[in-house]
Scaffold this active site. Structure first.
Site, PDB file in Angstrom:
ATOM      1  N   HIS A   1       0.841  -1.205   0.000  1.00  0.00           N
ATOM      2  CA  HIS A   1       0.000   0.000   0.000  1.00  0.00           C
ATOM      3  C   HIS A   1       0.876   1.255   0.000  1.00  0.00           C
ATOM      4  O   HIS A   1       1.167   1.821   1.046  1.00  0.00           O
ATOM      5  CB  HIS A   1      -0.893  -0.033   1.243  1.00  0.00           C
ATOM      6  CG  HIS A   1      -2.060   0.882   1.187  1.00  0.00           C
ATOM      7  ND1 HIS A   1      -3.320   0.486   1.572  1.00  0.00           N
ATOM      8  CD2 HIS A   1      -2.183   2.173   0.809  1.00  0.00           C
ATOM      9  CE1 HIS A   1      -4.165   1.492   1.435  1.00  0.00           C
ATOM     10  NE2 HIS A   1      -3.489   2.531   0.971  1.00  0.00           N
TER      11      HIS A   1
ATOM     12  N   HIS B   1       1.522   5.121  -1.930  1.00  0.00           N
ATOM     13  CA  HIS B   1       1.067   6.179  -2.834  1.00  0.00           C
ATOM     14  C   HIS B   1       2.294   6.885  -3.399  1.00  0.00           C
ATOM     15  O   HIS B   1       3.015   7.561  -2.671  1.00  0.00           O
ATOM     16  CB  HIS B   1       0.163   7.164  -2.092  1.00  0.00           C
ATOM     17  CG  HIS B   1      -1.085   6.540  -1.551  1.00  0.00           C
ATOM     18  ND1 HIS B   1      -2.206   6.321  -2.318  1.00  0.00           N
ATOM     19  CD2 HIS B   1      -1.385   6.046  -0.320  1.00  0.00           C
ATOM     20  CE1 HIS B   1      -3.149   5.737  -1.590  1.00  0.00           C
ATOM     21  NE2 HIS B   1      -2.667   5.551  -0.373  1.00  0.00           N
ATOM     22  N   LEU B   2       2.521   6.714  -4.692  1.00  0.00           N
ATOM     23  CA  LEU B   2       3.703   7.285  -5.329  1.00  0.00           C
ATOM     24  C   LEU B   2       3.413   8.605  -6.035  1.00  0.00           C
ATOM     25  O   LEU B   2       4.332   9.241  -6.562  1.00  0.00           O
ATOM     26  CB  LEU B   2       4.301   6.282  -6.320  1.00  0.00           C
ATOM     27  CG  LEU B   2       4.955   5.047  -5.685  1.00  0.00           C
ATOM     28  CD1 LEU B   2       5.411   4.071  -6.751  1.00  0.00           C
ATOM     29  CD2 LEU B   2       6.130   5.466  -4.806  1.00  0.00           C
ATOM     30  N   ARG B   3       2.140   9.000  -6.100  1.00  0.00           N
ATOM     31  CA  ARG B   3       1.725  10.286  -6.681  1.00  0.00           C
ATOM     32  C   ARG B   3       2.136  10.434  -8.142  1.00  0.00           C
ATOM     33  O   ARG B   3       2.172  11.545  -8.655  1.00  0.00           O
ATOM     34  CB  ARG B   3       2.309  11.453  -5.876  1.00  0.00           C
ATOM     35  CG  ARG B   3       2.009  11.420  -4.378  1.00  0.00           C
ATOM     36  CD  ARG B   3       0.538  11.337  -4.087  1.00  0.00           C
ATOM     37  NE  ARG B   3       0.258  11.479  -2.652  1.00  0.00           N
ATOM     38  CZ  ARG B   3      -0.846  10.999  -2.076  1.00  0.00           C
ATOM     39  NH1 ARG B   3      -1.764  10.356  -2.793  1.00  0.00           N
ATOM     40  NH2 ARG B   3      -1.044  11.183  -0.781  1.00  0.00           N
TER      41      ARG B   3
ATOM     42  N   ASP C   1       0.897   2.495   3.832  1.00  0.00           N
ATOM     43  CA  ASP C   1      -0.010   3.555   3.366  1.00  0.00           C
ATOM     44  C   ASP C   1       0.764   4.871   3.247  1.00  0.00           C
ATOM     45  O   ASP C   1       0.263   5.946   3.596  1.00  0.00           O
ATOM     46  CB  ASP C   1      -1.210   3.712   4.296  1.00  0.00           C
ATOM     47  CG  ASP C   1      -2.364   4.492   3.657  1.00  0.00           C
ATOM     48  OD1 ASP C   1      -2.252   4.836   2.463  1.00  0.00           O
ATOM     49  OD2 ASP C   1      -3.357   4.767   4.350  1.00  0.00           O
TER      50      ASP C   1
END
Length: 449
Positions: A69, A71-73, A327
């Site tokens: 999980h 978030h690499l944007r 996350d």
């Protein structure tokens, strides 16, 4: 991922902990051509010409961590994070495989976007990237994405994370596809209709700070619905960022009933409580001061109570919760330098995950490594990662359990520094990360203290 040409490497004299092979002993590890060739008793591996020798005495040698999980944007919000900095943060924290969430712009909802991300990761990332496709088109919750197409393009799971699939009909159809594809569905566990606008966990702290609280029932009602749908579809369901004691019990009963459900918990939900919103490192002030309303402690799901933290730790120990996932959610300073109600949800977590749990949660190191490696490995069903045994990918981390370090923006690989842990001293650190036999992070060579 772009890596230097790997050569032979011997990691000598470290305490090898590999939950998959049930190993916990002093061993030497031979790596050749990006693969683990041998795991042997100390000094039994013959020296090879040109082979690098890594002295791991006094350190733990573990499989590279796997994050389900992240978030690499990328694409769309590269000012917060990009593949280079996100993978650097992963490497600093010992993660050698990270799963990229699809809440990007555009979303990972078609083969072109997924294929492009994978192609870019070859040259821009220093760790292995695995994309998670969107459940619905543009993550709007109104029409299913082409799930077979996404799977063929390399998606390892499906999620609209950040937004729940509110339609029971769509969720049921998606679970049927997950059964056909044998890939997990990851639904953001939040009933938006119960509380459309909220700031933090519902409780005394929210009341005292004048913030809108989100009841734990918002999470458990969505999980209960999804488990009911799972019963009639025989799909695969993975529950992300579990945060409440009631959720643990729901998952426990579902597993006992034989449902194909797995779950993850974040380091911050295991350790931090709702009191961190006060901005005093979890301490409850006698009076509200200018330091209250720490927006770096705002996340979804919100930080919960101490009782919830304890229930989550018990669930982790008992195997009700299969994996630890960060996350990792980088945000710019503008996203957090505002009123609490306007602040973006999420904190970074790749670089602090191990130390926070080892130091502050006092989780047994073998259990901790198991939930960072064997657990997610099983969910992804990839036998080449998350273990130290001959034939597997040479993804390895060296951990100095006695190393003390301070969390600050200068020693983070991420572009962002949105974490309430800034300024905190932690014990236990990944000092070397190896991906496919190549060193991608070496704290000593970087002069990190």
């Amino acid at each position: 991922m772009t890596l230097p040409l790997s050569s032979s490497l011997i990691i000598r004299g470290g305490r090898v902990i590999d939950p998959v092979s049930d190993t916990d002993s002093i061993r030497d590890v031979l790596i050749r051509d990006g693969k683990i060739e041998a795991v042997s008793s100390p000094n039994s591996i013959t020296r090879i010409d040109g082979c690098e020798i890594v002295d791991a005495s006094g350190k733990v040698v573990a499989p590279g961590f796997i994050d389900l999980h992240t978030h690499l944007r990328t694409p769309g919000e590269e000012w917060k994070e990009d593949l280079k900095t996100g993978s650097a943060a992963a490497a600093h924290g010992g993660f050698t495989t990270i799963c990229a969430m699809p809440n990007t712009y555009p979303a990972l909802d078609n083969a072109v976007v997924v294929s492009t991300l994978l192609h870019r990761s070859v040259s821009e990332a220093s760790v292995r990237i695995r994309p998670i496709g969107a459940i619905t088109q543009a993550r709007k919750g109104s029409e299913l994405s082409p799930m077979h197409e996404l799977a063929d393009s390399g998606a390892v799971a499906f999620s609209d994370d950040g937004d729940p699939v509110m339609s029971s009909h769509l969720m049921r159809q998606a679970l049927l596809y997950s059964s056909d594809l044998n890939l997990p569905l990851i639904n953001h566990a939040e009933d938006r209709e119960m509380s459309p606008h909220w700031d933090m966990n519902d409780g005394y702290s929210a009341y005292r700070l004048g913030l809108i609280g989100l009841p734990s029932a918002s999470e458990t009602s969505m999980i209960a619905r999804d488990l009911d749908l799972l019963r009639i579809t025989d799909g695969r369901l993975h529950i992300p960022h579990v945060s409440t004691a009631e959720s643990v019990e729901l998952i426990r009963r579902a597993k006992e009933a034989g449902l194909k459900v797995t779950a993850e918990v974040t380091p911050h939900h295991l350790v931090l409580t709702e009191e961190w919103v006060y901005g005093q490192g979890g301490e409850v002030p006698k009076a509200i001061s200018e330091w209250a309303y720490d927006t770096n402690a705002k996340m979804a799901p919100p930080l919960r109570s101490q009782q919830d933290c304890e229930a989550l730790q018990n669930g982790l120990e008992e195997g009700v919760i299969d994996a630890i996932a960060t996350d990792h959610a980088p945000h710019s300073e503008v996203d957090k330098s505002c009123a609490f109600s306007q602040a973006a949800n999420g904190i970074i977590g790749l670089e602090t995950a191990f130390a926070l749990l080892y130091d502050r949660a006092k989780i047994d190191i073998k259990l901790l490594i198991a939930r960072l490696t064997a657990g997610p490995r099983s969910i992804l069903r990839d036998e080449n990662i998350g273990c130290i045994k001959p034939g597997a990918d040479a993804d390895i981390v060296l951990i100095d359990t006695d190393a003390k370090w301070r969390v600050n923006s200068q020693n983070l690989g991420s572009k962002s520094s949105n974490t309430p842990l800034l300024g905190m001293d932690l014990k236990g650190r990944v000092v070397r990360t190896i991906v496919s036999g190549a060193t991608v992070w070496n704290a000593e060579s970087q002069g990190v203290e």
